[in-house]
Design a protein around this motif. Structure first.
Motif, PDB file in Angstrom:
ATOM      1  N   PHE A   6       0.822  -1.204   0.000  1.00  0.00           N
ATOM      2  CA  PHE A   6       0.000   0.000   0.000  1.00  0.00           C
ATOM      3  C   PHE A   6       0.860   1.260   0.000  1.00  0.00           C
ATOM      4  O   PHE A   6       0.600   2.198  -0.758  1.00  0.00           O
ATOM      5  CB  PHE A   6      -0.937  -0.003   1.210  1.00  0.00           C
ATOM      6  CG  PHE A   6      -1.783   1.223   1.301  1.00  0.00           C
ATOM      7  CD1 PHE A   6      -2.826   1.440   0.436  1.00  0.00           C
ATOM      8  CD2 PHE A   6      -1.512   2.186   2.267  1.00  0.00           C
ATOM      9  CE1 PHE A   6      -3.600   2.589   0.515  1.00  0.00           C
ATOM     10  CE2 PHE A   6      -2.271   3.332   2.357  1.00  0.00           C
ATOM     11  CZ  PHE A   6      -3.326   3.530   1.481  1.00  0.00           C
ATOM     12  N   VAL A   7       1.887   1.299   0.843  1.00  0.00           N
ATOM     13  CA  VAL A   7       2.774   2.468   0.912  1.00  0.00           C
ATOM     14  C   VAL A   7       3.496   2.656  -0.419  1.00  0.00           C
ATOM     15  O   VAL A   7       3.612   3.776  -0.931  1.00  0.00           O
ATOM     16  CB  VAL A   7       3.778   2.317   2.076  1.00  0.00           C
ATOM     17  CG1 VAL A   7       4.891   3.342   1.986  1.00  0.00           C
ATOM     18  CG2 VAL A   7       3.057   2.436   3.402  1.00  0.00           C
ATOM     19  N   THR A   8       3.955   1.577  -1.005  1.00  0.00           N
ATOM     20  CA  THR A   8       4.666   1.666  -2.279  1.00  0.00           C
ATOM     21  C   THR A   8       3.752   2.170  -3.394  1.00  0.00           C
ATOM     22  O   THR A   8       4.137   3.041  -4.183  1.00  0.00           O
ATOM     23  CB  THR A   8       5.248   0.290  -2.650  1.00  0.00           C
ATOM     24  OG1 THR A   8       6.062  -0.164  -1.570  1.00  0.00           O
ATOM     25  CG2 THR A   8       6.076   0.366  -3.909  1.00  0.00           C
ATOM     26  N   LYS A  30      23.361   6.696  -1.558  1.00  0.00           N
ATOM     27  CA  LYS A  30      22.371   5.825  -2.202  1.00  0.00           C
ATOM     28  C   LYS A  30      22.013   6.428  -3.555  1.00  0.00           C
ATOM     29  O   LYS A  30      21.958   7.640  -3.711  1.00  0.00           O
ATOM     30  CB  LYS A  30      21.103   5.725  -1.367  1.00  0.00           C
ATOM     31  CG  LYS A  30      21.275   5.093  -0.031  1.00  0.00           C
ATOM     32  CD  LYS A  30      19.936   4.896   0.668  1.00  0.00           C
ATOM     33  CE  LYS A  30      19.348   6.187   1.126  1.00  0.00           C
ATOM     34  NZ  LYS A  30      18.145   6.058   1.949  1.00  0.00           N
ATOM     35  N   GLU A  31      21.736   5.564  -4.507  1.00  0.00           N
ATOM     36  CA  GLU A  31      21.312   6.041  -5.818  1.00  0.00           C
ATOM     37  C   GLU A  31      19.818   5.867  -6.035  1.00  0.00           C
ATOM     38  O   GLU A  31      19.212   6.609  -6.791  1.00  0.00           O
ATOM     39  CB  GLU A  31      22.093   5.315  -6.904  1.00  0.00           C
ATOM     40  CG  GLU A  31      23.577   5.641  -6.873  1.00  0.00           C
ATOM     41  CD  GLU A  31      24.321   4.963  -8.002  1.00  0.00           C
ATOM     42  OE1 GLU A  31      23.661   4.485  -8.948  1.00  0.00           O
ATOM     43  OE2 GLU A  31      25.549   4.931  -7.935  1.00  0.00           O
ATOM     44  N   VAL A  32      19.231   4.877  -5.391  1.00  0.00           N
ATOM     45  CA  VAL A  32      17.793   4.634  -5.530  1.00  0.00           C
ATOM     46  C   VAL A  32      17.139   4.725  -4.154  1.00  0.00           C
ATOM     47  O   VAL A  32      17.780   4.543  -3.127  1.00  0.00           O
ATOM     48  CB  VAL A  32      17.507   3.255  -6.172  1.00  0.00           C
ATOM     49  CG1 VAL A  32      18.007   3.213  -7.598  1.00  0.00           C
ATOM     50  CG2 VAL A  32      18.124   2.144  -5.365  1.00  0.00           C
ATOM     51  N   ALA A  33      15.862   4.989  -4.166  1.00  0.00           N
ATOM     52  CA  ALA A  33      15.120   5.137  -2.911  1.00  0.00           C
ATOM     53  C   ALA A  33      14.895   3.786  -2.249  1.00  0.00           C
ATOM     54  O   ALA A  33      14.581   2.802  -2.916  1.00  0.00           O
ATOM     55  CB  ALA A  33      13.784   5.812  -3.181  1.00  0.00           C
ATOM     56  N   THR A  38      10.681   5.926   0.836  1.00  0.00           N
ATOM     57  CA  THR A  38       9.311   5.877   0.336  1.00  0.00           C
ATOM     58  C   THR A  38       8.314   6.172   1.449  1.00  0.00           C
ATOM     59  O   THR A  38       7.365   6.935   1.268  1.00  0.00           O
ATOM     60  CB  THR A  38       9.023   4.494  -0.277  1.00  0.00           C
ATOM     61  OG1 THR A  38      10.015   4.209  -1.254  1.00  0.00           O
ATOM     62  CG2 THR A  38       7.660   4.446  -0.912  1.00  0.00           C
ATOM     63  N   LEU A  39       8.535   5.587   2.613  1.00  0.00           N
ATOM     64  CA  LEU A  39       7.651   5.821   3.753  1.00  0.00           C
ATOM     65  C   LEU A  39       7.691   7.278   4.195  1.00  0.00           C
ATOM     66  O   LEU A  39       6.652   7.887   4.484  1.00  0.00           O
ATOM     67  CB  LEU A  39       8.033   4.895   4.903  1.00  0.00           C
ATOM     68  CG  LEU A  39       7.147   4.915   6.136  1.00  0.00           C
ATOM     69  CD1 LEU A  39       5.715   4.538   5.770  1.00  0.00           C
ATOM     70  CD2 LEU A  39       7.693   3.972   7.179  1.00  0.00           C
ATOM     71  N   ALA A  77       9.521  12.805   9.653  1.00  0.00           N
ATOM     72  CA  ALA A  77       9.126  11.823   8.643  1.00  0.00           C
ATOM     73  C   ALA A  77      10.071  10.626   8.612  1.00  0.00           C
ATOM     74  O   ALA A  77       9.653   9.517   8.293  1.00  0.00           O
ATOM     75  CB  ALA A  77       9.060  12.483   7.265  1.00  0.00           C
ATOM     76  N   TYR A  78      11.331  10.828   8.934  1.00  0.00           N
ATOM     77  CA  TYR A  78      12.294   9.742   8.917  1.00  0.00           C
ATOM     78  C   TYR A  78      12.448   9.061  10.277  1.00  0.00           C
ATOM     79  O   TYR A  78      13.223   8.126  10.406  1.00  0.00           O
ATOM     80  CB  TYR A  78      13.660  10.242   8.444  1.00  0.00           C
ATOM     81  CG  TYR A  78      13.737  10.339   6.955  1.00  0.00           C
ATOM     82  CD1 TYR A  78      14.085   9.245   6.183  1.00  0.00           C
ATOM     83  CD2 TYR A  78      13.437  11.526   6.307  1.00  0.00           C
ATOM     84  CE1 TYR A  78      14.148   9.327   4.811  1.00  0.00           C
ATOM     85  CE2 TYR A  78      13.498  11.619   4.932  1.00  0.00           C
ATOM     86  CZ  TYR A  78      13.854  10.524   4.197  1.00  0.00           C
ATOM     87  OH  TYR A  78      13.899  10.613   2.833  1.00  0.00           O
ATOM     88  N   ALA A  79      11.722   9.502  11.275  1.00  0.00           N
ATOM     89  CA  ALA A  79      11.824   8.873  12.596  1.00  0.00           C
ATOM     90  C   ALA A  79      11.185   7.486  12.556  1.00  0.00           C
ATOM     91  O   ALA A  79      10.167   7.272  11.914  1.00  0.00           O
ATOM     92  CB  ALA A  79      11.126   9.734  13.632  1.00  0.00           C
ATOM     93  N   ALA A  80      11.798   6.577  13.218  1.00  0.00           N
ATOM     94  CA  ALA A  80      11.271   5.201  13.214  1.00  0.00           C
ATOM     95  C   ALA A  80      10.301   5.012  14.274  1.00  0.00           C
ATOM     96  O   ALA A  80       9.471   5.044  14.797  1.00  0.00           O
ATOM     97  CB  ALA A  80      12.374   4.192  13.409  1.00  0.00           C
TER      98      ALA A  80
END
Length: 80
Positions: A6-8, A30-33, A38-39, A77-80
């Motif tokens: 769903f997230v993807t 990194k070159e790709v996400a 994405t999250l 947004a990047y917090a786990a």
């Protein structure tokens, strides 16, 4: 597995460009996400929508500067 899918799919639907924004560190390029990128993209997209806004539409009552709010969203947004 369904939440991952769903997230993807939501990220693919909401992204106007072909490439998702990728967050890198000085020691890891990194070159790709990845899924965390994405999250974070989906979180920022949902938090920026008007349906989640609790403020009035009057532009003269700004209590939090936009630049600060963007930096706060970026950190959270990047917090786990």
């Amino acid at each position: 597995m369904a939440l991952f899918s769903f997230v993807t799919l939501l990220a693919a639907h909401c992204n106007n460009s072909a490439v998702l924004p990728v967050r890198t560190a000085a020691w890891y390029a990194k070159e790709v996400a990845t899924f965390s990128d994405t999250l974070a993209f989906v979180r920022r997209y949902l938090w920026g929508q008007e349906s989640f806004s609790m403020s009035r539409n009057e532009p003269d009552t700004v209590k939090i500067p936009r630049a600060f709010l963007d930096r706060l969203f970026e950190a959270v947004a990047y917090a786990a």
